[in-house]
Design a protein around this motif. Structure first.
Motif, short mmCIF file in Angstrom:
data_model
loop_
_atom_site.label_atom_id
_atom_site.label_comp_id
_atom_site.label_asym_id
_atom_site.label_seq_id
_atom_site.Cartn_x
_atom_site.Cartn_y
_atom_site.Cartn_z
N ILE A 1 12.36 -32.53 6.82
CA ILE A 1 11.16 -33.02 6.13
C ILE A 1 10.94 -32.21 4.86
N SER A 2 11.07 -30.89 4.94
CA SER A 2 10.89 -30.04 3.75
C SER A 2 11.89 -30.38 2.67
N ALA A 3 13.16 -30.58 3.05
CA ALA A 3 14.19 -30.93 2.07
C ALA A 3 13.86 -32.28 1.43
N ARG B 1 2.45 -36.18 12.78
CA ARG B 1 2.23 -35.08 11.83
C ARG B 1 2.99 -35.31 10.52
N TYR B 2 4.18 -35.93 10.60
CA TYR B 2 5.02 -36.12 9.42
C TYR B 2 5.06 -37.56 8.93
N ARG B 3 4.11 -38.40 9.33
CA ARG B 3 4.18 -39.83 9.02
C ARG B 3 4.17 -40.12 7.52
N ASP B 4 3.61 -39.21 6.70
CA ASP B 4 3.60 -39.44 5.25
C ASP B 4 4.97 -39.29 4.62
N TRP B 5 5.91 -38.63 5.31
CA TRP B 5 7.22 -38.37 4.74
C TRP B 5 8.34 -39.01 5.54
N MET B 6 7.99 -39.84 6.51
CA MET B 6 9.01 -40.37 7.40
C MET B 6 8.85 -41.88 7.57
N VAL C 1 10.92 -33.73 1.08
CA VAL C 1 9.76 -33.58 0.20
C VAL C 1 10.17 -32.92 -1.10
N ASP C 2 11.00 -31.88 -1.02
CA ASP C 2 11.47 -31.20 -2.23
C ASP C 2 12.24 -32.14 -3.14
N MET C 3 12.96 -33.11 -2.56
CA MET C 3 13.78 -34.04 -3.36
C MET C 3 13.09 -35.38 -3.59
N ASN C 4 11.81 -35.44 -3.22
CA ASN C 4 11.02 -36.66 -3.40
C ASN C 4 11.66 -37.85 -2.68
N GLN C 5 12.08 -37.62 -1.44
CA GLN C 5 12.70 -38.66 -0.61
C GLN C 5 11.89 -38.82 0.67
N ARG C 6 12.18 -39.89 1.40
CA ARG C 6 11.59 -40.10 2.72
C ARG C 6 12.68 -39.95 3.77
N VAL C 7 12.31 -39.33 4.89
CA VAL C 7 13.23 -39.21 6.02
C VAL C 7 13.18 -40.52 6.79
N HIS D 1 20.55 -38.31 -0.70
CA HIS D 1 20.11 -37.94 -2.05
C HIS D 1 21.33 -37.48 -2.84
N ASP D 2 21.55 -38.09 -4.00
CA ASP D 2 22.69 -37.74 -4.87
C ASP D 2 24.00 -37.71 -4.10
N THR D 3 24.28 -38.76 -3.36
CA THR D 3 25.49 -38.95 -2.56
C THR D 3 25.70 -37.88 -1.48
N ILE D 4 24.65 -37.21 -1.10
CA ILE D 4 24.72 -36.23 -0.01
C ILE D 4 23.84 -36.75 1.13
N LEU D 5 24.41 -36.78 2.33
CA LEU D 5 23.70 -37.24 3.51
C LEU D 5 23.10 -36.02 4.22
N TYR D 6 21.79 -36.01 4.37
CA TYR D 6 21.10 -34.95 5.08
C TYR D 6 20.73 -35.48 6.45
N VAL D 7 21.12 -34.75 7.51
CA VAL D 7 20.97 -35.25 8.88
C VAL D 7 20.37 -34.17 9.77
N TYR D 8 19.51 -34.62 10.68
CA TYR D 8 19.05 -33.76 11.76
C TYR D 8 19.13 -34.58 13.04
N GLU D 9 19.91 -34.07 14.01
CA GLU D 9 20.03 -34.70 15.32
C GLU D 9 19.53 -33.70 16.36
#
Length: 133
Positions: A97-99, A68-73, A101-107, A120-128
């Protein structure tokens, strides 16, 4: 003058009824057994041959979510625990995924660590995800 008379007569006959010959009886029983055998074969061939394990079901669910999220991951990345950036923990896969997409990044998904992340901008976004086992 003519006279016509209608007479109805009843006749009683005794007819002996014999059962069908033995070879016809055997043929009928054999046909019945063959039909039942084919019915059981169809039922058995249509029933599931295996019951998937809980791990297999979880892997299939995860694969469906990834599809479902292959375009952003991206898959196959490595999560380095020594990253010194500020860290933000997100509560669900949809959130990260939403974050991204909002920041034009890939998970990036690390299958060994079972961790989703992006920087993104020296901030690590994590989901475990919580281990459901």
């Amino acid at each position: 003058m003519s006279f016509a008379e209608a007479v109805t007569a009843r006749e009683a006959r005794t007819i002996e009824v014999y059962p069908p010959p033995l070879h016809q009886q055997y043929a009928a029983v054999l046909l019945l057994l063959a039909s039942l055998g084919m019915l059981f074969w169809v039922i058995l061939s249509r029933s599931p041959r295996f019951k998937p394990s809980a791990d297999m079901l979880q892997a299939l669910e995860q694969e469906a979510v990834h599809a479902r999220y292959r375009d952003w991951m991206s898959r196959g990345g490595r999560f380095d625990h020594s990253i010194t950036a500020h860290r933000i923990e997100l509560g669900s896969l949809e959130d990260i995924i939403s974050a991204a997409v909002d920041m034009n990044q890939r998970v990036i998904y690390d299958g060994d660590e079972k961790t989703y992340f992006f920087v993104h901008d020296t901030i690590l976004y994590v989901y475990e995800p919580a281990d459901s086992g």
